[in-house]
Design an enzyme around this catalytic site. Structure first.
Site, PDB file in Angstrom:
ATOM      1  N   TYR A 165      -4.549  10.542 -15.984  1.00  0.00           N
ATOM      2  CA  TYR A 165      -3.952   9.917 -14.791  1.00  0.00           C
ATOM      3  C   TYR A 165      -4.059   8.386 -14.877  1.00  0.00           C
ATOM      4  CZ  TYR A 165      -3.270   9.253  -9.688  1.00  0.00           C
ATOM      5  OH  TYR A 165      -2.841   8.877  -8.446  1.00  0.00           O
ATOM      6  N   LYS A 196      -0.971   5.904 -14.878  1.00  0.00           N
ATOM      7  CA  LYS A 196      -0.817   4.981 -13.759  1.00  0.00           C
ATOM      8  C   LYS A 196      -0.783   3.522 -14.212  1.00  0.00           C
ATOM      9  CE  LYS A 196      -0.169   7.432 -10.133  1.00  0.00           C
ATOM     10  NZ  LYS A 196       1.231   7.491  -9.657  1.00  0.00           N
TER      11      LYS A 196
HETATM   12  P1  NAD Z   1       0.920  14.254  -2.447  1.00  0.00           P
HETATM   13  O1  NAD Z   1       0.453  15.354  -3.322  1.00  0.00           O
HETATM   14  O2  NAD Z   1       0.807  14.452  -0.968  1.00  0.00           O
HETATM   15  O3  NAD Z   1       2.437  13.903  -2.733  1.00  0.00           O
HETATM   16  C1  NAD Z   1       3.005  13.953  -4.016  1.00  0.00           C
HETATM   17  C2  NAD Z   1       4.310  14.701  -3.913  1.00  0.00           C
HETATM   18  O4  NAD Z   1       4.949  14.682  -5.175  1.00  0.00           O
HETATM   19  C3  NAD Z   1       4.110  16.162  -3.521  1.00  0.00           C
HETATM   20  O5  NAD Z   1       4.866  16.472  -2.363  1.00  0.00           O
HETATM   21  C4  NAD Z   1       4.596  16.925  -4.751  1.00  0.00           C
HETATM   22  O6  NAD Z   1       5.206  18.174  -4.452  1.00  0.00           O
HETATM   23  C5  NAD Z   1       5.548  15.943  -5.379  1.00  0.00           C
HETATM   24  N1  NAD Z   1       5.740  16.189  -6.807  1.00  0.00           N
HETATM   25  C6  NAD Z   1       4.796  16.471  -7.722  1.00  0.00           C
HETATM   26  N2  NAD Z   1       5.339  16.630  -8.933  1.00  0.00           N
HETATM   27  C7  NAD Z   1       6.668  16.425  -8.779  1.00  0.00           C
HETATM   28  C8  NAD Z   1       7.759  16.424  -9.680  1.00  0.00           C
HETATM   29  N3  NAD Z   1       7.597  16.686 -10.983  1.00  0.00           N
HETATM   30  N4  NAD Z   1       8.992  16.158  -9.207  1.00  0.00           N
HETATM   31  C9  NAD Z   1       9.180  15.903  -7.877  1.00  0.00           C
HETATM   32  N5  NAD Z   1       8.180  15.916  -6.975  1.00  0.00           N
HETATM   33  C10 NAD Z   1       6.940  16.151  -7.432  1.00  0.00           C
HETATM   34  O7  NAD Z   1       0.131  12.958  -2.889  1.00  0.00           O
HETATM   35  P2  NAD Z   1       0.169  11.437  -2.373  1.00  0.00           P
HETATM   36  O8  NAD Z   1      -1.224  11.039  -2.181  1.00  0.00           O
HETATM   37  O9  NAD Z   1       1.133  11.253  -1.278  1.00  0.00           O
HETATM   38  O10 NAD Z   1       0.674  10.706  -3.701  1.00  0.00           O
HETATM   39  C11 NAD Z   1       1.860   9.945  -3.794  1.00  0.00           C
HETATM   40  C12 NAD Z   1       1.762   9.011  -4.984  1.00  0.00           C
HETATM   41  O11 NAD Z   1       0.726   8.048  -4.758  1.00  0.00           O
HETATM   42  C13 NAD Z   1       1.404   9.698  -6.296  1.00  0.00           C
HETATM   43  O12 NAD Z   1       2.106   9.084  -7.351  1.00  0.00           O
HETATM   44  C14 NAD Z   1      -0.075   9.428  -6.434  1.00  0.00           C
HETATM   45  O13 NAD Z   1      -0.501   9.493  -7.773  1.00  0.00           O
HETATM   46  C15 NAD Z   1      -0.154   8.048  -5.855  1.00  0.00           C
HETATM   47  N6  NAD Z   1      -1.481   7.664  -5.383  1.00  0.00           N
HETATM   48  C16 NAD Z   1      -1.997   8.188  -4.252  1.00  0.00           C
HETATM   49  C17 NAD Z   1      -3.249   7.772  -3.827  1.00  0.00           C
HETATM   50  C18 NAD Z   1      -3.841   8.263  -2.563  1.00  0.00           C
HETATM   51  O14 NAD Z   1      -4.902   7.745  -2.159  1.00  0.00           O
HETATM   52  N7  NAD Z   1      -3.235   9.236  -1.877  1.00  0.00           N
HETATM   53  C19 NAD Z   1      -3.982   6.855  -4.583  1.00  0.00           C
HETATM   54  C20 NAD Z   1      -3.426   6.323  -5.731  1.00  0.00           C
HETATM   55  C21 NAD Z   1      -2.162   6.729  -6.116  1.00  0.00           C
END
Ligand code: NAD
Length: 306
Positions: A164, A168
């Site tokens: 990851y 990232k």
């Molecule tokens: P989340 O799991 O709620 O949302 C991610 C969404 O992406 C899900 O609805 C999932 O079904 C969808 N998804 C996964 N694989 C997919 C694919 N191949 N094609 C289309 N859709 C797909 O998580 P989140 O926390 O809302 O994360 C959103 C983004 O932010 C991600 O890229 C995550 O890595 C990044 N992020 C989140 C955090 C955090 O604190 N939540 C921190 C750092 C980075």
């Protein structure tokens, strides 16, 4: 929230918009006049399975609130199909939020190729495929706004997240290059490292912390960065979450400059190691030419001390 910024007449594609941050972006843009493609594969946070439900629920919510949205259920690895949905439904694309993501956390010792490959497919290839498909439209209309999604894990590394973290941090280099290539076409690309309560974080953060990390509180920064009025912030890295926003940049120590000849030895470096580590007079490089400049300086130097 987000003042009165509006996106009337614009089309936004939000990947992974079936929940978490993506849902917050999609509902926001729809509420501010944009037509939205709600993409979501609908699988688990580990990238298993798929379903139309996640995207459908968000589209229905947007429509019930008077907004315009269509669902797309493709994986971001098939990004061209997602952009095609925008073109077929709304005839254009203005904003691309590369947000979809999964986790395959495991210590590096136990990491399988499948854990590595799936992370690279969703995060790196996914962002590439969506941006690649949107690019010709952006260039032709001389307008585009892109957000890519990095993570603190990418900037700093994090136990159990070698895959990851690598994926990232890739978003940073990707964004910075797109920003440089897109600038003359008014294509603005920035990258965020968000922190928010979602199914991704609910198992690793205490509930009292999660309460203060609503995805809605990442939205205003994204709203500003993809607005038409933002032409100055391009190729930048931002941290956002829980009401905090900060910009990240590279910092280089003032450094040790030695003549690149036979005097350039390991012991010559060790003798002046403190200069390598000296951040008292830092530089903030923003392009490869900055390094070329340093090399030119090095060429001009006399022999280095032994
Ligand atoms: P989340 O799991 O709620 O949302 C991610 C969404 O992406 C899900 O609805 C999932 O079904 C969808 N998804 C996964 N694989 C997919 C694919 N191949 N094609 C289309 N859709 C797909 O998580 P989140 O926390 O809302 O994360 C959103 C983004 O932010 C991600 O890229 C995550 O890595 C990044 N992020 C989140 C955090 C955090 O604190 N939540 C921190 C750092 C980075």
């Amino acid at each position: 929230m987000s003042g009165h910024l509006r996106y009337d007449g614009q089309v936004a594609v939000v990947t992974g918009a079936g929940g978490g941050l993506g849902k917050a972006y999609a509902t926001f843009f729809a509420s501010r006049g944009a037509k939205v493609v709600v993409n979501d594969l609908g699988g688990s946070f580990k990238g298993e399975g798929n379903s139309t439900k996640a995207a459908d629920v968000v589209v229905n919510e947007i429509k019930a609130a008077g907004g315009e949205a269509v669902a797309n259920y493709d994986s971001v690895a098939d990004g061209a199909k997602i952009i095609e949905t925008a073109i077929k439904a709304f005839g254009r694309i203005d904003i691309l939020i590369n947000n979809a993501g999964i986790l395959r956390d495991v210590s590096f010792k136990n990491m399988k190729d499948a854990d590595w490959d799936l992370i690279m497919t969703v995060h790196v290839k996914g962002a590439y495929k969506c941006a690649r498909a949107a690019w010709p439209y952006f260039r032709k209309q001389k307008y585009g706004r892109v957000i890519n999604t990095a993570s603190a894990a990418g900037l700093f590394g994090n136990f159990g997240q070698a895959n990851y973290s690598a994926g990232k941090l890739a978003m940073v280099g990707f964004t910075e290059t797109l920003a440089k290539e897109g600038a003359k076409y008014n294509i603005v690309c920035n990258v965020i490292a968000p922190i928010a309560a979602s199914r991704m974080t609910e198992t690793v953060m205490p509930p009292e912390m999660l309460e203060n990390l609503k995805p809605d509180w990442v939205v205003p920064l994204v709203a500003v960065l993809v607005h038409k009025d933002n032409t100055s912030e391009n190729g930048a890295i931002f941290e956002a979450g829980g009401g905090h926003i900060a910009k990240f940049r590279w910092e280089r120590s003032s450094g040790l400059l030695l003549k690149a000849d036979e005097s350039y030895t390991a012991s010559a470096i060790i003798k002046q190691w403190s200069k390598v580590n000296d951040f008292s007079n830092p530089q903030y490089p923003s392009g490869v030419n900055d390094f070329v400049g340093l090399l030119e300086e090095s060429m001009k130097l006399g022999p280095s001390p032994q």
